[in-house]
Design an enzyme around this catalytic site. Structure first.
Site, mmCIF file in Angstrom:
data_model
loop_
_atom_site.group_PDB
_atom_site.id
_atom_site.type_symbol
_atom_site.label_atom_id
_atom_site.label_comp_id
_atom_site.label_asym_id
_atom_site.label_seq_id
_atom_site.Cartn_x
_atom_site.Cartn_y
_atom_site.Cartn_z
ATOM 1 N N LYS A 52 9.151 -22.124 -31.996
ATOM 2 C CA LYS A 52 7.719 -21.931 -32.263
ATOM 3 C C LYS A 52 7.390 -22.836 -33.436
ATOM 4 C CE LYS A 52 4.793 -20.494 -34.417
ATOM 5 N NZ LYS A 52 3.812 -21.394 -35.090
ATOM 6 N N ARG A 106 0.093 -26.938 -36.763
ATOM 7 C CA ARG A 106 -0.623 -28.073 -37.373
ATOM 8 C C ARG A 106 -0.167 -29.422 -36.841
ATOM 9 N NH1 ARG A 106 -0.712 -25.879 -43.548
ATOM 10 N NH2 ARG A 106 -2.692 -24.799 -43.401
ATOM 11 N N CYS A 130 9.780 -28.969 -49.417
ATOM 12 C CA CYS A 130 10.375 -27.803 -50.083
ATOM 13 C C CYS A 130 11.367 -28.253 -51.146
ATOM 14 C CB CYS A 130 11.062 -26.910 -49.079
ATOM 15 S SG CYS A 130 12.503 -27.684 -48.361
HETATM 16 P P1 NAD Z 1 3.871 -21.169 -43.234
HETATM 17 O O1 NAD Z 1 4.660 -20.027 -43.776
HETATM 18 O O2 NAD Z 1 2.397 -21.118 -43.325
HETATM 19 O O3 NAD Z 1 4.191 -21.354 -41.660
HETATM 20 C C1 NAD Z 1 5.518 -21.458 -41.192
HETATM 21 C C2 NAD Z 1 5.556 -20.925 -39.762
HETATM 22 O O4 NAD Z 1 5.184 -19.543 -39.760
HETATM 23 C C3 NAD Z 1 4.598 -21.647 -38.824
HETATM 24 O O5 NAD Z 1 5.231 -21.842 -37.584
HETATM 25 C C4 NAD Z 1 3.429 -20.670 -38.710
HETATM 26 O O6 NAD Z 1 2.774 -20.748 -37.481
HETATM 27 C C5 NAD Z 1 4.100 -19.316 -38.869
HETATM 28 N N1 NAD Z 1 3.206 -18.322 -39.482
HETATM 29 C C6 NAD Z 1 2.217 -18.543 -40.387
HETATM 30 N N2 NAD Z 1 1.624 -17.378 -40.724
HETATM 31 C C7 NAD Z 1 2.264 -16.410 -40.031
HETATM 32 C C8 NAD Z 1 2.101 -14.979 -39.970
HETATM 33 N N3 NAD Z 1 1.189 -14.334 -40.697
HETATM 34 N N4 NAD Z 1 2.925 -14.298 -39.174
HETATM 35 C C9 NAD Z 1 3.867 -14.912 -38.435
HETATM 36 N N5 NAD Z 1 4.058 -16.268 -38.453
HETATM 37 C C10 NAD Z 1 3.265 -16.989 -39.248
HETATM 38 O O7 NAD Z 1 4.463 -22.493 -43.913
HETATM 39 P P2 NAD Z 1 3.919 -23.980 -43.793
HETATM 40 O O8 NAD Z 1 2.664 -24.090 -44.575
HETATM 41 O O9 NAD Z 1 3.928 -24.423 -42.393
HETATM 42 O O10 NAD Z 1 5.100 -24.776 -44.532
HETATM 43 C C11 NAD Z 1 5.159 -24.977 -45.914
HETATM 44 C C12 NAD Z 1 6.077 -23.977 -46.577
HETATM 45 O O11 NAD Z 1 7.382 -24.065 -46.019
HETATM 46 C C13 NAD Z 1 6.261 -24.246 -48.059
HETATM 47 O O12 NAD Z 1 6.236 -23.028 -48.745
HETATM 48 C C14 NAD Z 1 7.628 -24.889 -48.142
HETATM 49 O O13 NAD Z 1 8.280 -24.754 -49.382
HETATM 50 C C15 NAD Z 1 8.343 -24.154 -47.074
HETATM 51 N N6 NAD Z 1 9.522 -24.876 -46.624
HETATM 52 C C16 NAD Z 1 10.737 -24.372 -46.979
HETATM 53 C C17 NAD Z 1 11.890 -25.040 -46.604
HETATM 54 C C18 NAD Z 1 13.233 -24.481 -46.974
HETATM 55 O O14 NAD Z 1 14.209 -24.896 -46.363
HETATM 56 N N7 NAD Z 1 13.326 -23.576 -47.932
HETATM 57 C C19 NAD Z 1 11.789 -26.220 -45.857
HETATM 58 C C20 NAD Z 1 10.529 -26.694 -45.502
HETATM 59 C C21 NAD Z 1 9.395 -26.001 -45.892
#
Ligand code: NAD
Length: 500
Positions: free
Chosen positions: A174, A178, A282
């Site tokens: 999934k 975006r 991240c």
């Molecule tokens: P996000 O949490 O908004 O979304 C991530 C995923 O979760 C997406 O597929 C989205 O559709 C889904 N999602 C969003 N809201 C949801 C909800 N309420 N319920 C269930 N699923 C939901 O994150 P983003 O904005 O896409 O990515 C950026 C974030 O990811 C930053 O915080 C970054 O630090 C983090 N990140 C962490 C790592 C790591 O390895 N620690 C790596 C890359 C990105």
């Protein structure tokens, strides 16, 4: 004509769908460039059912035959890398060069996964006692789901799926709504590489699709990468439904600058790791911690000069150091946090808020910003900004510099820049963070180690890729066996067998 993106199930794109669509924007212009379908429960369940049906035959292939599919896939991605990078960059907003890096870091885990047969070998003990042999084997979980963020639309899905597939699981991805185009293209390339239909499915969507994956009993394990609140939610929900979960969240990565550090190297590291990909990584460095006032004054002066030379441009501008943010909401949030920093009393040395790119009034562009004299109580220090904003927190001494990342609620990455081996060794051993760099600004481990943050940057016991991914994607079965000819007749025993 706006492209319509659906899902990838049973080895092909789903042709017709009803229900809601979301918009996919061009971050350079703010215009809608595609529409992505948002799956409901029933549509998500169809993908899970397909993955479940395809998995036993895939698991029955011998490990080397499965690895061969990954190797073929690797070559196909390399063949199409320019096209994939252009697609990725156009939806995400990162530069083309950075989009190639996104794909490449994903492929490195595919390369690792192609060697997994070596690591799937079990243990064997000959004659553990009384003609009994004991052996253990690793068996796949079944269906594994991956939920990925917008900021690495190739790398993270590949980190999640390649080890899972190599271990004999089927996979439902999934991706972020975006920038969904690259994951769909990867699914097509998997089929072209010979992956049986149904072994890798893509479901686009939002919360409803995710919740279905987290609660459906046919999904055995869930990998999540994204923001911390959602990582926590996914971890709790998946665990409550009896699934394995590894969930990686946000970050606030510090770079400690010791007085003996090479400041030229430090400035290169900070502008690259702080502003590259517009700070939407991240492992971005968002906090610089110079030790001592003299180091701090010299560092801030050099950073100010260097930032003035940075070029913000369209994602397809080969001269650009970084491009636009991913969305209007991201732009608004970063601007709001910069405002908050000013209100809370941090010194805004370079203000990127008013940057506009000629001819692109509606693009999501922001210039680089630099704050000095940030303190740990400020929002800009506590929260992940995820934009081109670097904060300088001045530390009086080494112990204070060590304490800052250790006590921060996030614990993804950290770096120390120094010429002193004792300091570096002490820092790496004592700092409370999962991934540490010594004179290296973005310490993303290579594919055969493993990636994972501590504290509120990671939930679950096992890291991504490396040997941890095999532990995550398999279950251990242990067999204790005796054959009549090798056995000793002992008669019935009513006590627990021991090895005496
Ligand atoms: P996000 O949490 O908004 O979304 C991530 C995923 O979760 C997406 O597929 C989205 O559709 C889904 N999602 C969003 N809201 C949801 C909800 N309420 N319920 C269930 N699923 C939901 O994150 P983003 O904005 O896409 O990515 C950026 C974030 O990811 C930053 O915080 C970054 O630090 C983090 N990140 C962490 C790592 C790591 O390895 N620690 C790596 C890359 C990105």
């Amino acid at each position: 004509m706006v492209r319509e993106l659906t899902h990838f199930v049973a080895g092909k794109r789903v042709p017709e769908v009803s229900g809601p669509f979301g918009d996919v924007y061009d971050p350079n212009t703010g215009q809608v460039q595609a529409r992505v379908h948002l799956a409901d429960r029933t549509q998500t369940e169809a993908a899970i059912a397909d993955a479940e049906a395809a998995q036993p035959e895939w698991a029955a292939w011998n490990p080397q035959r499965r690895a061969r599919v990954l190797l073929k896939f690797l070559r196909l991605v390399e063949r199409d890398q320019d096209e994939l990078a252009a697609l990725l960059s156009a939806e995400h907003g990162k530069t083309l060069a950075d989009a190639h890096g996104d794909i490449q870091r994903g492929l490195e885990v595919v390369e690792f996964a192609a060697g997994i047969p070596q690591l799937l070998k079990g243990d064997f003990t000959d004659n553990a006692g009384g003609g009994i042999d004991v052996y253990s084997m690793r068996q796949p979980i079944g269906v594994i789901a991956g939920i990925s963020p917008f900021n690495f639309p190739a790398m993270i899905p590949l980190w999640q799926c390649a080890p899972a597939l190599a271990c004999g699981n089927s996979f439902v991805l999934k991706p972020s709504e975006r920038d969904p185009s690259v994951p769909l293209r990867l699914a097509e390339l998997f089929v072209e590489a010979g992956l049986p239909p149904g072994v890798f499915n893509v479901v686009n969507g939002g919360k409803e699709a995710v919740d279905t994956l987290l609660t459906d009993p046919r999904v055995g394990a869930v990998g999540f990468v994204g923001s911390t609140p959602i990582a926590e939610y996914v971890y709790a929900t998946a665990s409550a439904h009896g699934k394995r979960a590894q969930c990686f969240g946000g970050a606030k990565n510090h770079l400690v600058v010791m007085p003996d550090a090479d400041l030229d190297q430090v400035v290169d590291a900070l502008v690259g790791a702080g502003y590259g990909s517009a700070g939407e990584r991240c492992m971005a460095i968002s906090v610089a911690v110079p030790v001592g006032e003299e180091t701090a004054d010299a560092l801030v002066a050099r950073l100010r000069e260097r930032i003035a030379t940075l070029r913000v441009g369209r994602s397809d501008d080969p001269e650009a150091d970084f491009g636009p943010l991913v969305a209007q909401s991201a732009l608004d949030r970063v601007r709001e946090l910069i405002d908050a920093g000013v209100e809370e009393g941090a010194e805004l040395v370079v203000d990127g808020r008013d940057f506009t790119l000629d001819g692109h009034p509606d693009g999501y562009f922001l210039g680089a910003s630099l704050f000095d004299r940030v303190t740990p109580d400020m929002r800009i220090y506590r929260e992940e900004i995820f934009g081109p904003v670097l904060s300088v927190v001045r530390a009086a001494d080494y112990e204070e510099a060590l304490r800052l990342p250790t006590e921060h609620e996030y614990g993804n990455g950290v770096s120390v820049f120094t010429r002193d081996g004792d300091t570096a060794r002490d820092f790496t051993r004592r700092v409370g963070v999962g991934m540490v760099g010594v004179n290296v600004p973005i310490p993303v481990p290579v594919a055969y180690h493993s990636f994972g943050g501590w504290k509120r940057s990671g939930f679950g016991d096992l890291n991504q890729y490396g040997e941890d991914s095999i532990r995550f994607c398999t279950r251990t079965k242990t067999v204790t066996s005796r054959w009549p000819a090798g056995g000793v007749r002992e008669g019935a025993s009513f006590t627990i067998p021991t090895m005496r």
